[in-house]
Design a protein around this motif. Structure first.
Motif, PDB file in Angstrom:
ATOM      1  N   ALA A  47       0.839  -1.204   0.000  1.00 48.10           N
ATOM      2  CA  ALA A  47       0.000   0.000   0.000  1.00 48.10           C
ATOM      3  C   ALA A  47       0.870   1.249   0.000  1.00 48.10           C
ATOM      4  N   MET A  48       1.990   1.163   0.727  1.00 52.04           N
ATOM      5  CA  MET A  48       2.907   2.299   0.779  1.00 52.04           C
ATOM      6  C   MET A  48       3.419   2.616  -0.625  1.00 52.04           C
ATOM      7  N   ARG A  50       1.908   1.956  -3.401  1.00 55.78           N
ATOM      8  CA  ARG A  50       0.793   2.493  -4.186  1.00 55.78           C
ATOM      9  C   ARG A  50       0.557   3.967  -3.841  1.00 55.78           C
ATOM     10  N   ILE A  51       0.653   4.274  -2.555  1.00 49.72           N
ATOM     11  CA  ILE A  51       0.467   5.672  -2.143  1.00 49.72           C
ATOM     12  C   ILE A  51       1.570   6.531  -2.770  1.00 49.72           C
ATOM     13  N   ARG A  52       2.782   5.960  -2.774  1.00 56.05           N
ATOM     14  CA  ARG A  52       3.913   6.676  -3.379  1.00 56.05           C
ATOM     15  C   ARG A  52       3.629   6.950  -4.859  1.00 56.05           C
ATOM     16  N   ASN A  54       0.620   7.128  -6.249  1.00 58.79           N
ATOM     17  CA  ASN A  54      -0.475   8.106  -6.346  1.00 58.79           C
ATOM     18  C   ASN A  54       0.014   9.528  -6.132  1.00 58.79           C
ATOM     19  N   LEU A  55       1.086   9.653  -5.326  1.00 60.32           N
ATOM     20  CA  LEU A  55       1.636  10.979  -5.064  1.00 60.32           C
ATOM     21  C   LEU A  55       2.675  11.380  -6.113  1.00 60.32           C
ATOM     22  N   GLY A  56       2.970  10.470  -7.031  1.00 59.49           N
ATOM     23  CA  GLY A  56       3.931  10.781  -8.101  1.00 59.49           C
ATOM     24  C   GLY A  56       5.369  10.668  -7.646  1.00 59.49           C
ATOM     25  N   TYR A  79       0.528  19.900  -4.776  1.00 60.97           N
ATOM     26  CA  TYR A  79      -0.355  19.357  -3.758  1.00 60.97           C
ATOM     27  C   TYR A  79       0.486  18.865  -2.586  1.00 60.97           C
ATOM     28  N   LEU A  81       2.033  16.758   0.206  1.00 62.58           N
ATOM     29  CA  LEU A  81       2.115  15.299   0.345  1.00 62.58           C
ATOM     30  C   LEU A  81       1.619  14.843   1.710  1.00 62.58           C
ATOM     31  N   THR A  82       1.623  15.740   2.683  1.00 61.67           N
ATOM     32  CA  THR A  82       1.286  15.296   4.038  1.00 61.67           C
ATOM     33  C   THR A  82       0.017  15.945   4.589  1.00 61.67           C
ATOM     34  N   ASN A  84      -2.711  16.747   2.604  1.00 65.57           N
ATOM     35  CA  ASN A  84      -3.842  16.446   1.740  1.00 65.57           C
ATOM     36  C   ASN A  84      -4.623  17.683   1.296  1.00 65.57           C
ATOM     37  N   GLN A  85      -3.896  18.734   0.952  1.00 70.97           N
ATOM     38  CA  GLN A  85      -4.534  19.947   0.436  1.00 70.97           C
ATOM     39  C   GLN A  85      -3.614  20.581  -0.599  1.00 70.97           C
TER      40      GLN A  85
END
Lengths: 343, 575
Positions: A47-48, A50-52, A54-56, A79, A81-82, A84-85
């Protein structure tokens, strides 16, 4: 003066872009991972990854740089990274609190510092001068976070719990929990109460330094011939000091203003941290610690812009304070030049 | 010219405007916070406006509670991004709902699901949902929301942090069936010992709001931090990034679950400096100081109007050893390091004894914990010395440090991030290990760099002092299984067939007694091979203002019964 200012701004564009580029690579090449803080058995390694993605963060550095630069030139700061805005929202949210705090503190510090410096210079070697010098050095050399904690202890905790003073201040934050339910005057009073301790912490430290500058500068100026001439003409002492001496003594202080100007936006990092003031300093420090590259880049970019603007403003102010200064061309770029000759 | 009066006026305007931070902005994926949030929050206001002010007991209902902590709820109410403990608790207990909750004895109790059945072979689990739970915008919460949440969570594109929760489920659409609007059924490939647990922690998300969002865009959706629309006891009111979250009581919360919470408002404040948090609690600007530092807890106990709630939690504190490094490859050396560390003394000295000694990662609150193992590796320096000598580490040049036959000194670098407790523990360990001839070298490393050093393929470290926060549902495959030895979390690099066999089967034993026996074997094996020197399970301490009544904090978390907190009328503050 206008064309001088425009030229300076044009020169600044590649400079600021260069700064941002260097920052991008330095930050991205430094060890550390924005997702590190979430590491633990509760988050699977897949998942980590995948999150990486998703964040590019899985893309190569040149690709990330290209995308970042393209977006950046279009005014898209990316955007967080930590948090979420979008970074733009975070910066727009953090700027007003910082401007309020540092703007007020810098203005107060200059007023206090100049006043104290003048008094010290005029009363050189008096007991008052020694006392003010000691105080100025005391606050100037004090770590701001320690002063902040002491102010909280005295004017918030002990004033309320131990000594029962009728006036005490909230230890941190910008508003109370029920701020949105208060009326106009209640809100104003609430915000003002929250401003007192952080502003005082900043002002005391800054004013101490400014007073030292002004004192030294004034002492040089009041020994000049034109001050003696002014006195000989029979001008009252306050006019001699405030009109003739102070204006000339302010030139080095303007340099100081150029140095402090970026601080208006970068915020007072430690003060914002201790007082939990939701400004730029706190935003940037959190972002640096968490490797939130887009926020750090945007914040540092703004800071670089402010350095350039601060220097430009200081140069323009020289001309206002000292009419001898003219703006001309300089081989290494435009610089203000002082016309030779005496007043 | 700016007149003398203009400056103070401008300043006053700035003072008032500073609260109006930008919360607009186009999303990179084209999801606009404005387009999504304005209508969503308007619908919430409209629905909530239909509830008249309830006639409730004025003694208990009303007031605002403020909780202060050092960290932001970074992922907010986005259940698909359940990455950090504070945010997860807010999803579970404050703004959203899970299908079940645990009671104080950690037994499942109904929440969004009013009942459930499981098939005899433990391969089918059916939940019957309440039919009176509304999303805060008025839409009913149904089985379609549960199925949507499951489908997105198992979709790798979403990046849900715990796909392992559903590893034993059937693949694809076979796993989930919406039987009717309020009944949902899940099917497993094989039985699992903790089949209910995921539904205690996975917050159900609103399909009607997020169903059209591509899975890869869910992480950055404004739902999480700008305008969450939940179905829990508190609805979202505002969020100022890095500063605070405000929630207000949900009048539509089902009566059978307690109805509207007692508090009118609940505020979560982010205060990054612990000393300031203490000052805020002492001056009653906050009511709870979450995760109080040990020395601050002592100060709080001196105040009549405050108390400290101390409770066992799910974190485990340990020194992890990199077994790939030759000098740490021998289990005898690692065992000697543990035997030479006086862990009980460290726990007493650093935390006043508030915690339990650890020998493996199973916390005392877990059903698989075995208390008979607690004294397995007592402080025993002579035995540590014997083991080190057996392993070939002898002080050959009488400098107090042991060396290998080749003359390499037994010198180990122990890295940790800046944290007072870790620094003190590292220094005590350094002194204690020095007594048996080990040169432990503590070194502070910035947290993100530390994480990279221990998780990157190079594993550029020897020892690391760190703490994990474990789940109720324990699965340590990623930490200790040979198959995961090259994975991010397997920084110890364990490769042990016995451990592998146990790890492969532990999750699949539905019979608790049998499972307990296997878990005991597993813990004994961990003690034998010592990939970590487990130190202790620290108790969590929270400073609380006594004006807050009926606060229960336990292993489930600080916010487990937030909806039952109340403040007597004469202790309420503010407008």
């Amino acid at each position: 003066m206008l064309s001088y200012a425009l030229r300076r701004i044009l020169y600044a564009i590649p400079l600021v872009l260069g700064v941002a580029t260097i920052l991008f690579f330095v930050l991205n090449l430094a060890p550390g991972d924005p997702l590190a803080l979430y590491m633990g058995p509760g988050v699977s390694p897949e998942a980590m990854e995948r999150i990486r993605q998703n964040l590019g963060l899985d893309q190569s550095l040149p690709v990330r740089y290209g995308r970042w630069l393209l977006a950046f030139l279009q005014g898209d700061f990316g955007y967080s990274l930590t948090r979420n805005q979008p970074v733009r929202d975070l910066i727009l949210g953090a700027l007003p609190p910082t401007l309020l705090l540092t703007g007020g503190a810098v203005a107060l510090a200059f007023l206090m510092g100049i006043a104290l410096g003048v008094v010290q210079a005029v009363r050189q070697y008096s007991a008052l001068d020694s006392l003010l010098s000691a105080l100025a050095l005391f606050f100037y050399s004090m770590p701001s976070f320690w002063l902040a904690i002491m102010l909280i202890l005295i004017f918030s905790v002990n004033a309320r719990n131990l000594w029962g003073w009728p006036v005490h201040f909230p230890p941190s934050g910008m508003t109370s929990a029920g701020h949105d339910l208060m009326g106009f005057w209640g809100q104003l009073k609430d915000r003002a109460a929250h401003l007192v301790l952080p502003t005082l912490s900043l002002t005391l430290v800054l004013a101490g330094g400014i007073a030292r500058y002004v004192r030294t500068s004034m002492l040089e100026v009041i020994r000049q011939d034109y001050v003696r001439t002014a006195r000989a003409k029979g001008l009252p002492e306050h006019r001699v000091i405030l009109t003739h001496a102070l204006r000339n003594a302010l030139i080095p202080v303007i340099t100081l203003f150029g140095i402090y100007f970026p601080f208006l936006l970068s915020g007072a990092v430690f003060i914002e941290h201790v007082f939990s003031w939701p400004g730029m300093g706190k935003l940037l420090v959190d972002a640096i610690l968490q490797r939130d590259y887009p926020v750090v880049l945007a914040g540092s970019f703004l800071f670089a812009v402010m350095v350039v603007v601060g220097n430009l403003l200081a140069d323009l102010l020289y001309g206002w304070v000292d009419p001898r200064i003219r703006y001309g061309r300089h081989p290494g770029g435009p610089r203000p030049t002082a016309r030779s000759g005496t007043a | 010219m700016v007149s003398g009066r203009t400056v103070p006026t401008l300043f006053a305007v700035l003072i008032l405007l500073t609260g109006c931070g930008g919360e607009s902005g186009e999303r990179p994926q084209g999801i606009s916070a404005v387009d999504f949030c304005q209508p969503a929050l308007a619908r919430v206001d409209s629905f909530m406006g239909t509830f008249p002010k309830p006639e409730v007991d004025p003694e208990r209902y009303g007031g605002t509670a403020v909780v202060g902590t050092v960290g932001e709820l970074a992922v907010g109410m986005n259940g698909f991004q359940a990455l950090e403990a504070g945010a997860i608790q807010h999803q579970m207990f404050v703004n959203l709902m899970t299908l079940i909750q645990y009671d104080e004895d950690l037994q499942p109790v109904p929440y969004l699901a009013e009942s459930w059945e499981v098939s005899d072979d433990l391969t089918e689990l059916t939940f019957h949902l309440r039919d009176d739970v509304h999303w805060h915008d008025g839409v009913l919460t149904t089985a379609h929301d549960v199925a949507f949440t499951y489908r997105r969570a198992v979709d790798p594109a979403t990046g849900f942090p715990n796909p392992g929760f559903f590893q034993h489920y059937l693949p694809g659409e076979e796993a989930v069936e919406v039987v009717d609007s309020f009944t949902v059924r899940f099917r497993f490939q094989e039985a699992h010992s903790d089949y209910m647990d995921p539904w205690r922690t996975v917050a159900i998300m609103p399909r009607h709001l997020l169903g059209g969002v591509r899975p890869e865009n869910l992480a950055r959706h404004p739902f999480g931090t700008v305008c969450p629309v939940g179905n829990g006891p508190f609805r979202f009111a505002s969020h100022s990034s890095g500063e605070s979250w405000t929630f207000v009581a949900n009048p539509a919360f089902p009566q059978e679950l307690g109805g509207r919470p007692f508090l009118d408002r609940y505020v979560y404040r982010i205060i990054p400096e612990h000393t300031t948090l203490l000052a805020e609690l002492l001056t009653e600007h906050i009511d709870v100081y979450v995760a109080t530092l040990p020395h601050h807890a002592d100060r709080i106990r001196e105040e009549d109007h405050l108390r400290v709630i101390s409770f066992p939690y799910r974190s485990v504190f340990f020194a992890g050893w990199n077994t790939r490094v030759p000098k740490l490859a021998d289990a005898r050396v690692r065992k000697a390091l543990t035997l030479a560390t006086n862990r009980r003394q460290i726990l007493e000295g650093i935390r006043g004894g508030r915690g339990e000694l650890a020998n493996a990662g199973v916390p005392p609150v877990h059903w698989a914990y075995d208390s008979t193992l607690v004294d397995s590796l007592p402080y025993d320096p002579p035995r540590a010395r014997r083991l080190l000598t057996e392993a070939g580490w002898v002080d050959r040049d009488s400098d107090g440090i042991r060396e290998s036959e080749e003359g390499e000194p037994l010198s180990i670098e122990l890295i940790f991030n800046q944290n007072q407790e870790r620094r003190e523990v590292a220094e005590i360990m350094q002194a204690q290990l020095g007594e048996v001839g080990v040169n432990l070298r503590p070194r502070v490393v910035e947290m993100t760099s530390l994480a990279e050093r221990i998780t990157s393929p190079e594993r550029n470290f020897e020892g690391v002092l760190i703490a994990w926060e474990t789940e109720f549902r324990l699965d340590e495959r990623d930490l200790f299984h040979s198959d995961a030895a090259d994975g991010r979390y397997a920084f110890a690099g364990t490769r042990d067939p016995v451990l592998d066999r146990l790890l492969d089967t532990l999750q699949l034993i539905p019979d608790r007694e049998e499972a307990r026996r296997r878990w005991k074997e597993y813990q004994e094996r961990i003690i034998q091979i010592q990939p970590y020197t487990f130190l202790y399970f620290p108790h969590r301490q929270d400073g609380v203002n006594r004006r807050l009544r009926n606060v229960v904090m336990d292993v489930r978390g600080e916010w487990a019964n937030l909806r039952e907190w109340w403040i007597a009328p004469d202790h309420r503050k503010g407008p």
